[in-house]
Design a protein around this motif. Sequence first.
Motif, PDB file in Angstrom:
ATOM      1  N   SER A   1      13.357  12.839  -0.153  1.00  0.00           N
ATOM      2  CA  SER A   1      12.735  14.659   0.215  1.00  0.00           C
ATOM      3  C   SER A   1      10.944  13.576  -0.542  1.00  0.00           C
ATOM      4  CB  SER A   1      12.353  15.767  -0.637  1.00  0.00           C
ATOM      5  OG  SER A   1      11.864  15.009  -1.807  1.00  0.00           O
ATOM      6  N   SER A   2       9.820  14.478   0.385  1.00  0.00           N
ATOM      7  CA  SER A   2       8.658  14.117   0.677  1.00  0.00           C
ATOM      8  C   SER A   2       7.332  14.491   1.508  1.00  0.00           C
ATOM      9  CB  SER A   2       8.437  13.100   2.177  1.00  0.00           C
ATOM     10  OG  SER A   2       9.547  11.593   2.261  1.00  0.00           O
ATOM     11  N   ARG A   3       6.833  14.683   0.411  1.00  0.00           N
ATOM     12  CA  ARG A   3       5.271  14.992   0.657  1.00  0.00           C
ATOM     13  C   ARG A   3       4.189  15.364   1.121  1.00  0.00           C
ATOM     14  NH1 ARG A   3       9.252  17.786  -0.568  1.00  0.00           N
ATOM     15  NH2 ARG A   3       9.805  19.601  -1.977  1.00  0.00           N
ATOM     16  N   PHE A   4       3.360  14.869   2.375  1.00  0.00           N
ATOM     17  CA  PHE A   4       2.423  14.719   2.211  1.00  0.00           C
ATOM     18  C   PHE A   4       0.959  15.857   2.986  1.00  0.00           C
ATOM     19  CE2 PHE A   4       6.411  13.645   5.285  1.00  0.00           C
ATOM     20  CZ  PHE A   4       6.534  12.400   4.656  1.00  0.00           C
ATOM     21  N   GLY A   5       1.142  16.560   1.513  1.00  0.00           N
ATOM     22  CA  GLY A   5      -0.171  17.017   0.955  1.00  0.00           C
ATOM     23  C   GLY A   5      -0.422  17.850   2.670  1.00  0.00           C
ATOM     24  N   ASN A   6      -1.889  17.231   2.323  1.00  0.00           N
ATOM     25  CA  ASN A   6      -2.623  18.021   3.793  1.00  0.00           C
ATOM     26  C   ASN A   6      -2.247  17.542   5.074  1.00  0.00           C
ATOM     27  OD1 ASN A   6      -4.193  20.606   2.650  1.00  0.00           O
ATOM     28  ND2 ASN A   6      -5.576  18.513   2.211  1.00  0.00           N
ATOM     29  N   PHE A   7      -1.457  16.339   5.201  1.00  0.00           N
ATOM     30  CA  PHE A   7      -0.853  15.343   6.297  1.00  0.00           C
ATOM     31  C   PHE A   7       0.569  16.661   6.740  1.00  0.00           C
ATOM     32  CE2 PHE A   7      -3.054  11.656   4.631  1.00  0.00           C
ATOM     33  CZ  PHE A   7      -4.168  12.543   4.681  1.00  0.00           C
ATOM     34  N   ARG A   8       0.545  15.961   8.396  1.00  0.00           N
ATOM     35  CA  ARG A   8       1.681  16.472   8.746  1.00  0.00           C
ATOM     36  C   ARG A   8       2.775  16.016   9.652  1.00  0.00           C
ATOM     37  NH1 ARG A   8      -2.821  18.512   9.113  1.00  0.00           N
ATOM     38  NH2 ARG A   8      -2.907  16.887  11.127  1.00  0.00           N
ATOM     39  N   ILE A   9       3.572  16.260   9.875  1.00  0.00           N
ATOM     40  CA  ILE A   9       4.795  15.530   9.888  1.00  0.00           C
ATOM     41  C   ILE A   9       4.825  15.072  11.310  1.00  0.00           C
ATOM     42  CG2 ILE A   9       7.229  14.955  10.221  1.00  0.00           C
ATOM     43  CD1 ILE A   9       7.805  16.253   7.650  1.00  0.00           C
TER      44      ILE A   9
ATOM     45  N   PRO B   1       1.039  -0.893   0.292  1.00  0.00           N
ATOM     46  CA  PRO B   1       0.143   0.072   0.449  1.00  0.00           C
ATOM     47  C   PRO B   1       1.024   1.622   0.341  1.00  0.00           C
ATOM     48  CG  PRO B   1      -0.040  -1.047   2.015  1.00  0.00           C
ATOM     49  CD  PRO B   1       0.931  -1.756   1.437  1.00  0.00           C
ATOM     50  N   PHE B   2       0.290   2.549  -1.056  1.00  0.00           N
ATOM     51  CA  PHE B   2       1.178   3.247  -1.267  1.00  0.00           C
ATOM     52  C   PHE B   2       0.728   4.622  -1.049  1.00  0.00           C
ATOM     53  CE2 PHE B   2       3.771   0.670  -3.586  1.00  0.00           C
ATOM     54  CZ  PHE B   2       5.267   0.786  -3.020  1.00  0.00           C
ATOM     55  N   LEU B   3       0.714   5.667  -0.180  1.00  0.00           N
ATOM     56  CA  LEU B   3      -0.236   6.835   0.654  1.00  0.00           C
ATOM     57  C   LEU B   3       0.396   7.891  -0.900  1.00  0.00           C
ATOM     58  CD1 LEU B   3      -1.966   8.559   1.707  1.00  0.00           C
ATOM     59  CD2 LEU B   3       0.188   9.855   2.637  1.00  0.00           C
ATOM     60  N   GLY B   4      -0.977   7.453  -1.620  1.00  0.00           N
ATOM     61  CA  GLY B   4      -1.687   8.293  -3.233  1.00  0.00           C
ATOM     62  C   GLY B   4      -0.424   7.249  -3.744  1.00  0.00           C
ATOM     63  N   LYS B   5      -0.348   7.433  -5.553  1.00  0.00           N
ATOM     64  CA  LYS B   5       0.321   7.017  -6.489  1.00  0.00           C
ATOM     65  C   LYS B   5       1.885   6.114  -5.638  1.00  0.00           C
ATOM     66  CE  LYS B   5      -1.707  10.059  -9.614  1.00  0.00           C
ATOM     67  NZ  LYS B   5      -1.275  10.520 -11.177  1.00  0.00           N
ATOM     68  N   SER B   6       2.171   5.033  -6.260  1.00  0.00           N
ATOM     69  CA  SER B   6       2.661   4.601  -5.965  1.00  0.00           C
ATOM     70  C   SER B   6       4.329   5.096  -6.494  1.00  0.00           C
ATOM     71  CB  SER B   6       3.017   3.376  -6.869  1.00  0.00           C
ATOM     72  OG  SER B   6       2.951   3.286  -8.743  1.00  0.00           O
ATOM     73  N   GLU B   7       3.963   5.473  -6.971  1.00  0.00           N
ATOM     74  CA  GLU B   7       5.133   6.990  -7.511  1.00  0.00           C
ATOM     75  C   GLU B   7       5.977   7.375  -6.246  1.00  0.00           C
ATOM     76  OE1 GLU B   7       2.647   6.827  -9.516  1.00  0.00           O
ATOM     77  OE2 GLU B   7       3.406   5.399 -11.341  1.00  0.00           O
ATOM     78  N   SER B   8       4.717   7.748  -5.436  1.00  0.00           N
ATOM     79  CA  SER B   8       5.115   8.486  -4.086  1.00  0.00           C
ATOM     80  C   SER B   8       5.730   7.375  -3.027  1.00  0.00           C
ATOM     81  CB  SER B   8       4.401   8.629  -3.471  1.00  0.00           C
ATOM     82  OG  SER B   8       3.660   7.518  -2.841  1.00  0.00           O
ATOM     83  N   ASN B   9       6.550   6.952  -3.060  1.00  0.00           N
ATOM     84  CA  ASN B   9       7.151   5.688  -2.840  1.00  0.00           C
ATOM     85  C   ASN B   9       6.991   5.741  -1.225  1.00  0.00           C
ATOM     86  OD1 ASN B   9       8.647   5.064  -4.642  1.00  0.00           O
ATOM     87  ND2 ASN B   9      10.150   6.209  -5.079  1.00  0.00           N
ATOM     88  N   LEU B  10       6.201   6.127  -1.008  1.00  0.00           N
ATOM     89  CA  LEU B  10       5.790   6.364   0.596  1.00  0.00           C
ATOM     90  C   LEU B  10       4.871   5.053   0.747  1.00  0.00           C
ATOM     91  CD1 LEU B  10       4.481  10.054   1.189  1.00  0.00           C
ATOM     92  CD2 LEU B  10       6.780   8.840   1.852  1.00  0.00           C
TER      93      LEU B  10
END
Length: 343
Positions: free
Chosen positions: A108-116, A63-72
Amino acid sequence: MHLQIVLAVVVMALLGPSSPQNLPNCESSCGNVSIPFPFGSYGCNYSRSFLVTCDRSSGMPIPFLGKSESNLVIQSISTSTGEMELLTYVANDCYNSSGARIERKQPSSRFGNFRISTKNRFVAIGCDTHAYISGKRGNETIGSGCITVCDSKNNMSDGSCSGVGCCEISIPKGMRSFNMSLSSYSNHRNITDFNPCSYAFVIQEGKYTFSSKNLLDFESQEQMPMLVDWSIGNEPCDIAIKDTDNFLCKGDSECDQSYTGSGYRCRCLPGYEGNPYIANNCTNIDECARPGHRCLHDCVDRPGNYTCSCPKGFSGDGRENGTGCTANESLIIKISIIAVAVT
């Protein structure tokens, strides 16, 4: 055919705009990871921020957050705490004995509306290491870092990230993205035999314990677990509740007034359990059917709670940690009369 289309439209209307999780094609898990609403695949998620892609290309569902290209890669999602555990990549900066750089990764990572989550730490490993993390908090760019320099492993303490061979800092509140970078002062010259590389990563507090061996053997560790805080939208409870069509805290679910971050969170009412983001999914807990209730005698389940009762002739709240059950005066008199009669 027309009848089938009409029925499908009616079903969709009954489900409402916030109930795509009820559709038959919505997966509730990917591999061994549960995917609760508001998360889900296309058409099953609450909004784009909650998209989960279940990638099966490797033969094992991931399972990836967003698309699999996110690598999250998602490790777990909690609807009770509003937290999600993800795997993110480790940064490195490596040199040969001549001081020439042979590898460098600055993820680097981007989480949209979510927060670290502030439950994470930014950790750096090395003996010629300057580690830096920066990211966005709203429209503001913020950053911080730490330095660790050492000539040998002699003064290191395994189990402690004390600044010698390992340094760490807290994560600023509210960051929605990060970039990691590493640099060296002397290109690891004269220390490549025990530390050819510097490493840096964001990790959930308590999930990494420093060892001096990591100065040489950490290259196989590509990803580390970190926590992300999530919520619904950007409006607090008192404003979000006005949008009755899209507000998710319904039925025996309430908006969590104790949450002070961006957006809002739902929680089941006390004495209920389930997914508070799905209408009517919070169901009453039968405390009497579970071990741990504090009744001395009879337990009576109630919506959201339970009560204890005493046997006939006794009074009290019937609880171990309360007044218990005390014999009524009339019962004591009867027992005394019987005892006298017997003697």
